[in-house]
Enzyme design. Structure first.
Site, PDB file in Angstrom:
ATOM      1  N   GLY A  54       0.795  -1.227   0.000  1.00 46.22           N
ATOM      2  CA  GLY A  54       0.000   0.000   0.000  1.00 46.22           C
ATOM      3  C   GLY A  54       0.821   1.267   0.000  1.00 46.22           C
ATOM      4  O   GLY A  54       0.696   2.108  -0.907  1.00 46.22           O
ATOM      5  N   GLU A  71       3.108  -7.454   6.731  1.00 43.99           N
ATOM      6  CA  GLU A  71       3.099  -8.909   6.778  1.00 43.99           C
ATOM      7  C   GLU A  71       4.367  -9.537   7.342  1.00 43.99           C
ATOM      8  O   GLU A  71       4.324 -10.618   7.928  1.00 43.99           O
ATOM      9  CB  GLU A  71       2.782  -9.453   5.374  1.00 43.99           C
ATOM     10  CG  GLU A  71       1.316  -9.251   5.063  1.00 43.99           C
ATOM     11  CD  GLU A  71       0.974  -9.326   3.584  1.00 43.99           C
ATOM     12  OE1 GLU A  71       0.403 -10.331   3.186  1.00 43.99           O
ATOM     13  OE2 GLU A  71       1.273  -8.372   2.842  1.00 43.99           O
TER      14      GLU A  71
HETATM   15 MO1  MOS Z   1      -2.451  -9.308   2.595  1.00 40.58          MO
HETATM   16  S1  MOS Z   1      -2.731 -11.306   3.078  1.00 40.58           S
HETATM   17  O1  MOS Z   1      -1.524  -9.496   1.169  1.00 40.58           O
HETATM   18  O2  MOS Z   1      -3.983  -8.741   2.133  1.00 40.58           O
END
Ligand code: MOS
Length: 710
Positions: free
Chosen positions: A510, A663
């Site tokens: 993002g 992540e």
């Molecule tokens: Mo994350 S699992 O790439 O939305």
């Protein structure tokens, strides 16, 4: 213009600014999808299939329709026909076929949520039931190779001669690792408010991407994209489950068609989250490592098996991290799928890397043990000079610095190399390490608009998402630095298809994508109008391409360390301390970044010790489909989590020099815990989660029980 042309000079960037939306959230004025004011809403409750496979032979809606307040009962018989049914997960109520237990077979719209829910319970459905197959077993003979795996990666890779290298290796590890099925349970479940006006659809949606929802929902209803408006200013977590549309948004939009002009409110119940919102597939990974006596890898082989659904393919990219993580001349990875009568698997925080690095990093611990080497040293010895798969240089790679700093912070020198050698007050105590990695994905296609206002103020608009991650704050910091003004002079507008298109908040991409677009828009404004643009002056910038992605391998790295204490009497596992050190480029906001990384590690701890969706093979469903029985780490389960990062300057990734952090925090945590549990007890758990029964040990296996047997 190249995407990284000129770095942004950091001023606001790098400061631990409080969340700009913090006050709105704690005072309740931040509106989530379900809370959007929409006049007099009506309520939808879903009806779910009670068989795992078959055809609906009868569906009796009479009693439901008679409930006071019920406006409509939706079934496959009266549901609007969709214009595009190619995505079978989204082809809701288009036929009498049932493909998995819990699939939507109907819905009730009523003036209150209570009436809708009660009436839904009165819908009686009969089935022609067919035999189903819902449990993943790796020994089945119908496993198949998908064309590619999630992220567009190759299904199989092979370099060199793995079999020969393994046969001649001085030291080998040959083990099978399994990870449990996990279900995403963001605090806010999947919610939609849908309303049709003059043939156009408005969706207040809890989502990771408003434009993604628009582009996927519009064709289902035969609409042009600009006839679908999606609004999503605040989201209570997604973790991937809201990164693609699932059946609920379609059911809500269909139901709203039956009551034109009225807004339909729909929220999944917590148990429904276990059927129609995606999940992390269980994995079975056969790993073989070959090394010389000094622990230098000569061969890496990973064969990964996971499950997909009968109606739609999702292929977890479990083995991709093994392709780039460590140097080894001979390497092979494969992915195979079992097609089952189950809900459609999907994204869950670090799909691929998360389960893959559990297995790979436990295997590395086993290799260190076999070589009599310190596991930190083993990893340092296997650092590749360039990306082992592509030969490209890394844009930056600071795994070794993370390992060294993490070792210092956890007190690694206290670790006994021999397992089961530290006892404290009735507990076996151990330390473990694992590496973390996550790619820096470049998602093109975002644009941002910057508009000058009065008094040196600016409005910055982009359809970006804030899942609770801090986008509202971090993107404002980036805009402020690109415009060279204080953050207070920037008004950010996100989470609405009324704003320029933004890529989905997925793959930790993002801020890279949206921040690049914002920077380009700001620069264009300054180039056109100078330092004091007139009120109303406007410029748009796009994410564009980043040619550096062709020249460099781009990843964030990290090292995680765990201290594990196992009760000698009960086998209970506690993790009093986790240390995570990351190398993720420029950190935009240290406060929100720290929260992201602590959150990721907490979710990793939860995966390590607790989370497991148990499939009942007779019923073909997850038996523990609620938060009473699917345990997610609670406050009492979480000890001290020490998160830090090293200074890393990466000029190639984007104009901010930042890498994604959503992540990487979950990658490696479970392996660090498993490795620490082995160091504590001498029992090697290769199967997540690490529940106490697994530490009781199998006396026949030579490990001996970890805890006393009575
Ligand atoms: Mo994350 S699992 O790439 O939305």
């Amino acid at each position: 213009m190249t995407a990284t042309q000129g770095r942004v000079r950091p001023r606001a960037i790098g400061t631990p600014l409080d969340r700009l939306d913090g006050r709105a959230k704690v005072t309740g004025s931040a509106r989530y999808a379900y809370e959007q004011p929409v006049g007099e809403p009506v309520y939808l409750h879903a009806v779910q299939a009670t068989v795992a496979r078959g055809r609906i032979t009868g569906i009796d809606t009479e009693a439901a329709a008679a409930v006071p307040g019920v406006l409509a009962v939706l079934t496959h018989r009266n549901a609007p026909r969709l214009a595009d049914t190619r995505d079978a997960e989204l082809a809701v109520l288009q036929s009498d076929a049932v493909a998995f237990r819990g699939q939507f077979v109907g819905g009730v719209v009523a003036t209150t949520s209570e009436a809708a829910r009660y009436a839904a319970s009165l819908v009686r459905t009969t089935y022609d039931t067919q035999p189903h197959d819902s449990v993943l077993r790796p020994d089945r003979d119908d496993l198949y190779a998908p064309e590619s795996v999630n992220g567009g990666f190759a299904t199989d890779t092979e370099q060199g001669d793995v079999e020969a290298a393994l046969a001649s290796a001085a030291v080998t590890v040959d083990q099978t690792y399994t990870t449990a099925m996990n279900h995403n349970n963001p605090m806010e479940p999947h919610t939609t408010v849908a309303v049709w006006n003059d043939g156009e659809l408005t969706l207040y949606e809890s989502t990771q991407g408003v434009h993604m929802v628009r582009s996927q929902v519009a064709p289902l209803f035969g609409l042009q994209p600009d006839e679908v408006h999606v609004v999503s200013p605040f989201v209570g977590g997604g973790f991937g489950s809201k990164g693609t549309p699932h059946a609920p948004v379609v059911l809500a939009a269909m139901a709203a068609r039956l009551v034109p002009g009225r807004a339909v409110r729909f929220a999944l119940t917590r148990p429904q989250m276990f059927f129609v919102a995606g999940y992390r597939t269980p994995t079975v990974q056969h790993i073989r490592l070959g090394a010389d006596r000094g622990g230098r890898l000569t061969a890496i082989s990973v064969d990964a098996v996971s499950q997909t659904s009968r109606i739609k393919e999702f292929a977890e990219q479990t083995a991709v991290a093994a392709r780039m993580m460590y140097a080894a001349p001979h390497r092979r990875t494969t992915h195979r799928l079992a097609r089952l009568d189950v809900p459609v698997p999907s994204w869950m925080r670090a799909p691929g890397e998360c389960p893959g690095m559990f297995a790979a990093e436990v295997a590395m611990d086993e290799l260190a043990e076999a070589c009599g080497l310190d596991p930190v040293e083993l990893r340092i010895r296997n650092e590749p000079a360039t990306d082992p798969e592509t030969g490209r240089p890394f844009s930056s790679r600071n795994l070794v610095a993370c390992l060294r700093e993490g070792a210092r912070r956890i007190g690694w020198e206290r670790r006994e190399q021999a397992p089961r050698s530290r006892r404290e007050a009735g507990h076996l105590v151990g330390l473990g390490v694992a590496a973390s990695v996550y790619p820096v994905f470049w998602m093109p296609g975002s644009s941002a608009t910057v508009r000058a206002g009065a008094g040196g103020r600016y409005t910055v608009s982009i359809g970006a998402a804030d899942l609770g991650t801090g986008t509202w704050t971090a993107l404002a910091q980036i805009a402020a630095d690109a415009l060279e003004v204080p953050v207070e002079r920037v008004e950010l507008r996100i989470g609405d298809t009324a704003f320029p298109p933004a890529s989905v908040a997925g793959g930790s991409s993002g801020i890279t994508a949206w921040g690049s677009a914002v920077v380009h828009a700001a620069r264009r404004l300054r180039e056109t109008y100078g330092n004091a643009p007139p009120d109303g002056a406007e410029a748009t910038g796009e994410t564009g391409d980043n040619p550096a992605t062709e020249r460099f391998a781009m990843y964030a790295f990290g090292a995680q360390f765990a201290e594990v204490r196992v009760d000698e009497e009960t086998g209970e596992v506690r993790v009093p301390r986790l240390v995570g050190v990351f190398a993720a480029g420029c950190v935009i906001n240290p406060k929100t970044a720290r929260s992201q990384l602590v959150g990721g590690m907490t979710m990793g701890l939860s995966m390590a010790l607790h989370e497991e969706s148990h499939v009942d093979g007779r019923l073909g469903q997850v038996a523990n489909h609620d938060l009473a029985e699917y345990h997610i780490a609670a406050n009492a389960d979480v000890g001290d989590i020490d998160v830090s990062w090293i200074d890393e300057d990466d000029p190639h990734v984007n104009p901010m020099g930042s890498k994604g952090i959503g992540e990487i925090g979950i990658v490696g945590t479970a392996a660090a815990v498993a490795n620490a549990a082995h160091n504590a007890t001498g029992v090697r758990v290769r199967d997540l989660p690490i529940t106490l029964d697994k530490l009781l040990g199998d006396p026949g296996a030579g490990n001996g029980p970890a805890v006393r047997r009575r």
